[in-house]
Design a protein around this motif. Structure first.
Motif, short mmCIF file in Angstrom:
data_model
loop_
_atom_site.label_atom_id
_atom_site.label_comp_id
_atom_site.label_asym_id
_atom_site.label_seq_id
_atom_site.Cartn_x
_atom_site.Cartn_y
_atom_site.Cartn_z
N UNK B 70 0.83 -1.21 0.00
CA UNK B 70 0.00 0.00 0.00
C UNK B 70 0.86 1.26 0.00
N UNK B 71 1.92 1.24 0.82
CA UNK B 71 2.76 2.44 0.92
C UNK B 71 3.58 2.64 -0.37
N UNK B 73 2.43 1.93 -3.28
CA UNK B 73 1.44 2.55 -4.17
C UNK B 73 1.29 4.04 -3.85
N UNK B 74 1.25 4.36 -2.55
CA UNK B 74 1.06 5.76 -2.16
C UNK B 74 2.22 6.64 -2.62
#
Lengths: 324, 306
Positions: B70-71, B73-74
Motif C-alpha cells: 500500500x505504501x 502505491x502511495x
C-alpha cells in the motif's frame, strides 16, 4: 444549527479530512488512480469490519478475526503445497473460517462465556494453529500458484490515464460484494432486525420469543467466514502466507466500526457507516503517506482522530439527551 | 470537529512539508524499522542521502508486509524519484509492479533479488562462509575432524554450507565428522548444544574433534556450551560462526574456543544503497543486479570494537 453539527459532526469531520488532502495534494489525491488504490488497500479491512458489524450489532465483538485471517492464509497455502486445486483450497480455508466462527458462537451463546474472554481464547488457539500448520514459516514463491497471486493483481479494466491502464481491482470487487451482502442481511431481512433487537435489549428480545441463542451463534459465523476471506485476500496480495500476517486487522476493524457508529443516529453499528469508517482510516494512511508524515506520527494522528470522532460523538449525544 | 481537524491537518502539514521542494525525493519502506539491524541500514542510508542533498521519507509499516504494498502505491502516486525497499520483494510484487509501471526505480536494501528490483545491496553469503571456513582450515593446519552445522532449507544459509563443503573437501586431511542441521524452532542454540553433546560423546579422544564450523552464530554458541560443559574447553577445539551477533562477539572477546565470526556492514549496506539510487537517478543502466558490501572477520583482536 448546533443540532446539525451534532448529528452530522463526524460526517463533516470526515469530509474535512478528504477536503484537506484534496487541497494539500492537488495533483495526486483526487485522482481515479489514487482512489482505486485506496479501495484496494482497504479491501481486506473492509471485509473484516463489515462482518464484525454483524456481531457488534448485537453488542458482541470478536477478537479472533485477525488470527483467523492468518490461519486461513496458511491453511490455503498448505493445501496449495499439498497440490490441491486453488478453488478447493480456498473453499476449504473459508470453511475453516466458518467453523471457527461457529465455534466462537457456541462458546458465547450456548456455553455463555463473555465474548471478550471466549474470542480472546480462540484468538490464541487460531494463532497457535496457524503456527502449527505453517511450522512457523512463510510460504511463498513457487509454492503459491500463479493464478492465486494474479487474483490480487488483476481487475476490471476501466480505461487508461497518463498512458497507464486503470483497473477496478478484484479485491475491491470482493470487498464491495461482502459489504452488499452484509447490508442486505442486516438492513433488509428480519434476521438482521432481530440481531439489532438483541443489541437493544437481549432480555427483552428473549422474552419477545426470539431464538436469541441461535441468533447469536449464527452471527459469529459471519465474522469467522469474513476473517477467512480477508486472510485469503491478504495472502493473495502478498503472494505468500505466514502465521501472523492478518493479526493487525482485528483492532483496526473494531476501530472502524466504532468510527462508523459516530455517524449513525442512535450510535448503532450500521454496515455503510462502518464502510465510511474504513474509508477514513484508509484515506488517512494514504494521504499522510503522500504528505510524507513520519510513520509513527501517522499512527498517533490516526489514533487521535478516532478518539476525537468518538469523543465528540459521545459528548454530542449526552448534551442532546440533556436538552431532550 | 472541523476546527480540530484543521488543527490536526496543520500539524501534519508542518511535519510533512518541512523538506525542500526541489531536491530528489526518495522513500525508504520497511516493515522492520523497530529491529536494531534495520535501524543501522536506515542510518547509513540517511547519512549518505544527506550528503547528496536528498529528501528522504522513511516509512515503517510495523511488521505488516501487506501495508508495504500500500505504501509503495502511495509514494508512487506521490511521485517520488526512487524507492528503497527493505522487505522480501517476492511478497510485495504487486507494489513493485505499480512502481515499475510508473517508471520509478526500486533498490533493495538487503531485500532479495527480484526482476522488478533494479539492484539489491547486501552481504555476500558465499564470501562470509569462505572467510570462516578458510580460518578453520588454516587454524587446524589443514588436518583433523570438523563438525559442520548447516541449514540447507533456508537459501541464504544454504549457500554458506556449500562454500564450507568445498573448502574442507579441498584439504585431503580434513575429515567432516558430521554435517548437522539443528532444529531452529527454539532459536537454534539449545538443539545445537544437544547435538554437539552427542558428537562429543561419540568422539571421546582429545583431539578427535579439531574444529566446529557453524553457518551462523547460534549453533556455534550451542557447540561452545556443549564443549565447555563436557570439560573439553582446553582441548583447543576451534569454533567459528557467522553474523557476529552480540552474544557471539562476547564469546569471541573472551578468547575461548569460539574464535571467529563474520560481521555484516549494515551501515555500509545503507550507504551503498544510496549510492546505487544515485547511479540510477543519473540514468545509469545497472549491469549488476546484486551489489555486495564487504564484510569483516571478527576475532578476539577486534571483537570488542563494536
Amino acid at each position: 444549527m448546533s443540532g446539525i453539527v451534532r448529528r452530522f459532526g463526524s460526517l463533516i469531520g470526515m469530509a474535512a479530512i478528504v477536503l484537506f488532502f484534496a487541497v494539500s495534494l492537488p495533483d495526486t489525491f483526487l485522482t481515479a488512480r489514487n482512489w482505486l488504490n485506496i479501495s484496494q488497500q482497504i479491501s481486506m479491512l473492509t471485509v473484516v469490519a463489515a462482518t464484525m458489524t454483524v456481531v457488534m450489532v448485537m453488542g458482541d465483538f470478536d477478537l479472533s478475526v485477525g488470527a483467523m485471517a492468518s490461519l486461513a492464509g496458511v491453511i490455503a497455502a498448505a493445501l496449495f503445497v499439498a497440490g490441491w486445486p486453488v478453488p478447493v483450497a480456498l473453499a476449504s480455508a473459508v470453511a475453516v473460517g466458518l467453523l471457527g466462527g461457529i465455534f466462537n458462537g457456541v462458546l458465547v451463546s450456548v456455553v455463555g462465556i463473555l465474548p471478550f474472554v471466549a474470542t480472546l481464547a480462540t484468538l490464541t488457539v487460531f494463532s497457535g494453529l496457524a503456527f502449527v500448520v505453517s511450522d512457523g514459516r512463510t510460504v511463498f514463491g513457487r509454492d503459491i500458484p500463479e493464478g492465486f497471486a494474479a487474483l490480487a493483481r488483476g481487475g476490471l479494466p476501466l480505461g487508461s490515464a497518463d498512458g497507464r491502464p486503470l483497473v477496478l481491482p478484484n479485491l475491491t470487487l470482493i470487498a464491495a460484494a461482502v459489504v452488499a451482502a452484509v447490508w442486505v442481511v442486516l438492513e433488509q431481512t428480519s434476521y438482521g432486525r432481530r440481531l439489532a433487537a438483541i443489541g437493544g435489549n437481549a432480555e427483552a428480545a428473549r422474552l419477545a420469543g426470539l431464538p436469541v441463542t441461535w441468533l447469536r451463534l449464527s452471527a459469529f459465523a459471519f465474522t469467522g467466514a469474513g476473517a477467512a476471506v480477508a486472510g485469503l485476500m491478504y495472502a493473495s496480495r502478498v503472494a505468500s502466507a505466514n502465521p501472523t500476517q492478518g493479526d493487525g486487522l482485528m483492532l483496526t476493524a473494531i476501530a472502524a466500526v466504532f468510527l462508523g457508529m459516530t455517524l449513525t443516529r442512535g450510535g448503532q453499528p450500521r454496515v455503510l457507516a462502518t464502510l465510511a469508517g474504513v474509508v477514513v482510516l484508509g484515506v488517512l494512511d494514504n494521504g499522510l503517506t503522500q504528505m510524507r508524515v513520519d510513520s509513527y506520527v501517522r499512527e498517533v494522528l490516526v489514533g487521535a482522530i478516532i478518539l476525537l470522532a468518538v469523543g465528540a460523538s459521545a459528548l454530542g449525544r449526552r448534551s442532546w439527551r440533556r436538552q431532550g | 470537529m472541523q476546527t480540530i481537524t484543521q488543527m490536526v491537518a496543520g500539524a501534519a502539514l508542518a511535519a510533512g512539508l518541512a523538506g525542500a521542494a526541489a531536491a530528489e525525493t526518495v522513500a525508504v519502506i520497511t516493515p522492520y524499522l523497530a529491529q536494531p539491524g534495520t535501524q543501522f541500514y536506515v542510518d547509513g542510508f540517511e547519512a549518505r542521502a544527506a550528503e547528496l542533498g536528498w529528501d528522504v521519507n522513511v516509512i515503517d509499516t510495523a511488521g505488516d508486509v501487506g501495508a508495504v504494498i500500500s505504501r509503495i502505491e502511495d509514494v508512487t502516486t506521490q511521485g517520488v524519484d526512487a524507492i528503497v525497499l527493505n522487505a522480501d520483494p517476492a511478497q510485495v510484487g504487486a507494489g513493485l509492479q505499480t512502481a515499475a509501471d510508473a517508471g520509478i526505480p526500486v533498490v533493495g536494501m538487503d531485500a532479495g533479488s527480484h526482476p522488478l528490483v533494479a539492484a539489491n545491496v547486501t552481504s555476500n553469503g558465499y564470501a562470509m562462509a569462505a572467510e570462516t571456513a578458510v580460518y578453520v582450515a588454516n587454524r587446524i593446519g589443514g588436518e583433523g575432524g570438523v563438525v559442520m552445522f548447516v541449514f540447507d532449507p533456508f537459501p541464504p544459509v544454504q549457500v554458506r554450507g556449500v562454500i564450507a563443503d568445498a573448502v574442507f573437501a579441498n584439504h585431503p586431511d580434513i575429515e567432516v565428522i558430521d554435517r548437522i542441521t539443528p532444529d531452529v524452532s527454539d532459536g537454534g542454540i539449545a538443539d545445537s548444544r544437544a547435538q554437539m553433546e552427542a558428537v562429543l560423546a561419540a568422539n571421546p579422544d582429545p583431539g578427535a574433534i579439531a574444529a566446529v564450523w557453524a553457518a551462523w552464530d547460534q549453533p556455534a554458541l550451542g557447540a561452545l556450551q556443549a564443549i565447555e560443559a563436557a570439560g573439553r574447553g582446553d582441548e583447543g577445539i576451534v569454533i567459528t560462526g557467522i553474523d557476529a551477533n552480540p552474544q557471539a562477539r562476547d564469546a569471541i572477546a573472551q578468547g575461548g574456543s569460539f574464535e571467529a565470526s563474520v560481521a555484516q556492514d549494515f551501515a555500509g549496506i545503507g550507504a551503498a544503497a544510496a549510492d546505487t539510487v544515485a547511479r540510477l537517478l543519473a540514468g545509469e543502466e545497472l549491469r549488476q543486479k546484486v551489489i555486495y558490501v564487504p564484510t569483516e572477520l571478527v576475532t578476539a583482536a577486534n571483537a570488542g570494537a563494536e
